[in-house]
Scaffold this motif. Structure first.
Motif, PDB file in Angstrom:
ATOM      1  N   UNK A  37      64.741   9.957  45.779  1.00  0.00           N
ATOM      2  CA  UNK A  37      63.702   9.046  45.284  1.00  0.00           C
ATOM      3  C   UNK A  37      64.196   8.290  44.060  1.00  0.00           C
ATOM      4  N   UNK A  38      64.853   9.037  43.163  1.00  0.00           N
ATOM      5  CA  UNK A  38      65.326   8.419  41.931  1.00  0.00           C
ATOM      6  C   UNK A  38      66.413   7.377  42.220  1.00  0.00           C
ATOM      7  N   UNK A  39      67.383   7.770  43.078  1.00  0.00           N
ATOM      8  CA  UNK A  39      68.504   6.877  43.357  1.00  0.00           C
ATOM      9  C   UNK A  39      68.087   5.642  44.136  1.00  0.00           C
ATOM     10  N   UNK A  40      66.980   5.771  44.882  1.00  0.00           N
ATOM     11  CA  UNK A  40      66.492   4.608  45.635  1.00  0.00           C
ATOM     12  C   UNK A  40      65.916   3.543  44.713  1.00  0.00           C
ATOM     13  N   UNK A  41      65.462   4.008  43.524  1.00  0.00           N
ATOM     14  CA  UNK A  41      64.808   3.069  42.610  1.00  0.00           C
ATOM     15  C   UNK A  41      65.748   1.935  42.194  1.00  0.00           C
TER      16      UNK A  41
ATOM     17  N   UNK B 197      58.735   0.967  46.663  1.00  0.00           N
ATOM     18  CA  UNK B 197      58.733   1.447  45.279  1.00  0.00           C
ATOM     19  C   UNK B 197      57.622   2.493  45.095  1.00  0.00           C
ATOM     20  N   UNK B 198      56.472   2.151  45.701  1.00  0.00           N
ATOM     21  CA  UNK B 198      55.319   3.047  45.625  1.00  0.00           C
ATOM     22  C   UNK B 198      55.636   4.394  46.275  1.00  0.00           C
ATOM     23  N   UNK B 199      56.275   4.284  47.444  1.00  0.00           N
ATOM     24  CA  UNK B 199      56.644   5.486  48.195  1.00  0.00           C
ATOM     25  C   UNK B 199      57.587   6.364  47.387  1.00  0.00           C
TER      26      UNK B 199
ATOM     27  N   UNK C  52      57.903   6.430  44.134  1.00  0.00           N
ATOM     28  CA  UNK C  52      57.184   6.996  42.992  1.00  0.00           C
ATOM     29  C   UNK C  52      56.360   8.213  43.421  1.00  0.00           C
ATOM     30  N   UNK C  53      55.647   8.040  44.547  1.00  0.00           N
ATOM     31  CA  UNK C  53      54.813   9.133  45.062  1.00  0.00           C
ATOM     32  C   UNK C  53      55.681  10.331  45.475  1.00  0.00           C
ATOM     33  N   UNK C  54      56.860  10.017  46.029  1.00  0.00           N
ATOM     34  CA  UNK C  54      57.792  11.083  46.434  1.00  0.00           C
ATOM     35  C   UNK C  54      58.192  11.930  45.248  1.00  0.00           C
ATOM     36  N   UNK C  55      58.494  11.261  44.138  1.00  0.00           N
ATOM     37  CA  UNK C  55      58.874  11.992  42.920  1.00  0.00           C
ATOM     38  C   UNK C  55      57.700  12.845  42.442  1.00  0.00           C
ATOM     39  N   UNK C  56      56.495  12.266  42.474  1.00  0.00           N
ATOM     40  CA  UNK C  56      55.308  13.018  42.032  1.00  0.00           C
ATOM     41  C   UNK C  56      55.092  14.248  42.907  1.00  0.00           C
TER      42      UNK C  56
ATOM     43  N   UNK D 250      49.204   3.155  52.283  1.00  0.00           N
ATOM     44  CA  UNK D 250      49.514   4.172  51.274  1.00  0.00           C
ATOM     45  C   UNK D 250      50.689   4.964  51.801  1.00  0.00           C
ATOM     46  N   UNK D 251      51.118   5.943  51.036  1.00  0.00           N
ATOM     47  CA  UNK D 251      52.280   6.720  51.487  1.00  0.00           C
ATOM     48  C   UNK D 251      51.874   7.910  52.340  1.00  0.00           C
TER      49      UNK D 251
END
Ligand SMILES: Nc1ncnc2c1ncn2[C@@H]1O[C@H](COP(=O)(O)OP(=O)(O)OP(=O)(O)O)[C@@H](O)[C@H]1O
Ligand SMILES: [Mg+2]
Length: 453
Positions: free
Chosen positions: A240-244, A274-276, A278-282, A400-401
């Motif tokens: 998730x982080x690296x995709x950002x 981007x939303x996906x 972010x939600x993945x990290x959460x 939504x994700x």
């Protein structure tokens, strides 16, 4: 296991084992007592018949030699507990048929039958009573009246010894069963406390070898699960982080592109990606366990501020009912759960209602409702799966994700709360979150004390 009469076994293993042990040992004890008593009676009867045979023979010989005048005086002295002498013909009766009387009659006949003609008959007043008739040398009739006894009386202390024995046996059973079932209860409790934060109780690796082995295996399993989860979370977080970075790069590129329909669509897709991410990290973070400590919160105040935030943003959120109640929860996690549920209600139903009622155990039941399309009964549980979205909602307007409810479930679990969805009677969906009440310290200490075996 079920008995034929419909009697059910007690559910607890402790009671089952205790019942089996106690009943089994009591039966074994009863049987050995019965064997001892039977053997004792048999030995007593053998000794007694021999003794009576000799005694009666010498008494009859003595009476035969005494003058008729002296015989009467000697009769009481020659009597014993099981027989008496009567100078006379005695009573007639049926043949001796009782087992014990027969043995005594046979032994008397054997003892004095060689010298005198002996006739025996039962006396019908009680079960073991018979008389032996004979004539002394001078023709005087003599009757020996028998009440044969099968055993000597029991000692008075015997019941006390038996009761003490029984008490010792029950005590030992209780100790053994407790020793065997306690580790199981501890294991069950430890497994139960192994929540989503994976910080379960470690079992002490002490005691008998089997218990130590099970505890060691359980602790190792706990560590392995924690390691696997941590690894999964790390991978999810890393991706998730690296995709950002590439997403940001692509957005910059789109920004410098000509402003046409295609670039607008691309921008929208990138926003969703981007939303996906972010939600993945959460979601990864909630899986990893909330580090936020649980505390006692005033639920009414927390929800009130949340509702005001929505109203400020121009959203249609309203109270249905509310009560002032204190609960134990993680405030930020709880806000996030309610926030996600309200977001769903607004997204799929257009408006949201919030209601708080008291639970039977002193906790709180929070209901977030809407009048949207609801969810088919078969999918009410499935929507809690990560990335699960109903086909009908797969459009851009309600996009939504599909992680919102999965995050809610994880956070609810970490707070020891339950979250369920149900369709409302007049249409729409209702999410019900049940939180544990803030238990006073003294009550909690007492409960924990009694819960430990
Ligand atoms: N109030 C609701 N009414 C109707 N359907 C709902 C409601 N809440 C959730 N759902 C259904 O459950 C699915 C999963 O919900 P969830 O909150 O996990 O994901 P999402 O809202 O689609 O995305 P996200 O919350 O991650 O932005 C939704 O896609 C929707 O189909
Ligand atoms: Mg959602």
């Amino acid at each position: 296991m079920r008995a034929p009469s419909g009697w059910h076994w007690p559910r607890s293993l402790f009671v089952r084992l205790a019942v089996i042990f106690c009943v089994g040992l009591a039966l074994a004890q009863l049987m050995s007592f019965w064997i001892t008593m039977t053997e004792r009676d048999e030995a007593t009867v053998n000794v007694m018949t021999g003794y009576v045979e000799r005694e009666v023979a010498s008494s009859v010989a003595l009476l035969d030699r005494l003058s008729p005048a002296e015989r009467e005086r000697w009769l009481p002295r020659l009597s014993r507990r099981s027989y008496t002498f009567i100078l006379g013909p005695g009573e007639p009766g049926r043949p001796v048929d009782e087992a014990l009387s027969q043995r005594f009659a046979r032994s008397i006949t054997d003892g004095i039958g060689r010298t005198y003609t002996v006739a025996t008959n039962a006396i019908p007043d009680s079960s073991e009573h018979f008389q032996a008739h004979l004539k002394l040398t001078d023709g005087t009739p003599l009757t020996i009246d028998f009440h044969p006894m099968s055993s000597v009386p029991l000692s008075r202390w015997l019941p006390i010894v038996l009761v003490v024995q029984l008490a010792v046996m029950i005590g030992c059973c209780w100790l053994v069963v407790r020793l065997a079932t306690r580790p199981l209860a501890q294991l069950a409790r430890a497994a139960d406390t192994l929540g989503p934060d994976l910080k379960g109780t470690r079992l002490p690796e002490t005691g008998p070898s089997e218990v130590t082995l099970a505890a060691r295996a359980f602790n190792a399993m706990q560590d392995r699960i924690a390691a696997y989860t941590a690894e999964r979370v790390q991978i999810l977080a890393a991706i998730s982080h690296d995709l950002q970075t590439p997403i940001t790069r692509m957005r910059l590129r789109v920004d410098v592109m000509d402003d046409n329909e295609q670039s607008a669509k691309l921008r929208q897709d990138l926003l969703e990606m981007e939303n996906l991410v972010k939600e993945g990290v959460t979601y990864a973070r909630t899986l990893h366990g909330a580090n936020e400590p649980a505390c006692r919160i005033d639920l009414d105040a927390l929800l009130d501020s949340l509702v005001y935030d929505y109203l400020d943003a121009g959203k249609d959120v309203a109270w249905t009912e509310r009560v002032a109640v204190a609960v134990v929860a993680r405030p930020r996690a709880l806000r996030r759960v309610i926030g996600n549920l309200v977001d769903n209600a607004l997204k799929f139903g257009g408006s949201a209602t919030l209601g708080v009622t008291l639970a039977a155990d002193g906790g709180a039941i929070i209901c977030v409702g809407d009048r949207g399309p609801g969810i088919p009964e078969a999918s009410l549980e499935a929507v809690f799966e990560p990335f699960y979205r109903l086909e009908t909602s797969r459009n851009r307007s309600s996009g939504g994700t599909g992680l919102g409810l999965a995050i809610c479930r994880q956070l609810a679990l970490s707070m020891d709360a339950t979250l369920v969805l149900r369709n409302r009677s007049g249409g729409g969906l209702e999410a019900v979150l049940t939180l544990k009440g803030a238990e006073p310290k003294r009550e909690r200490a007492a409960r924990e004390h009694y819960a430990s075996p």
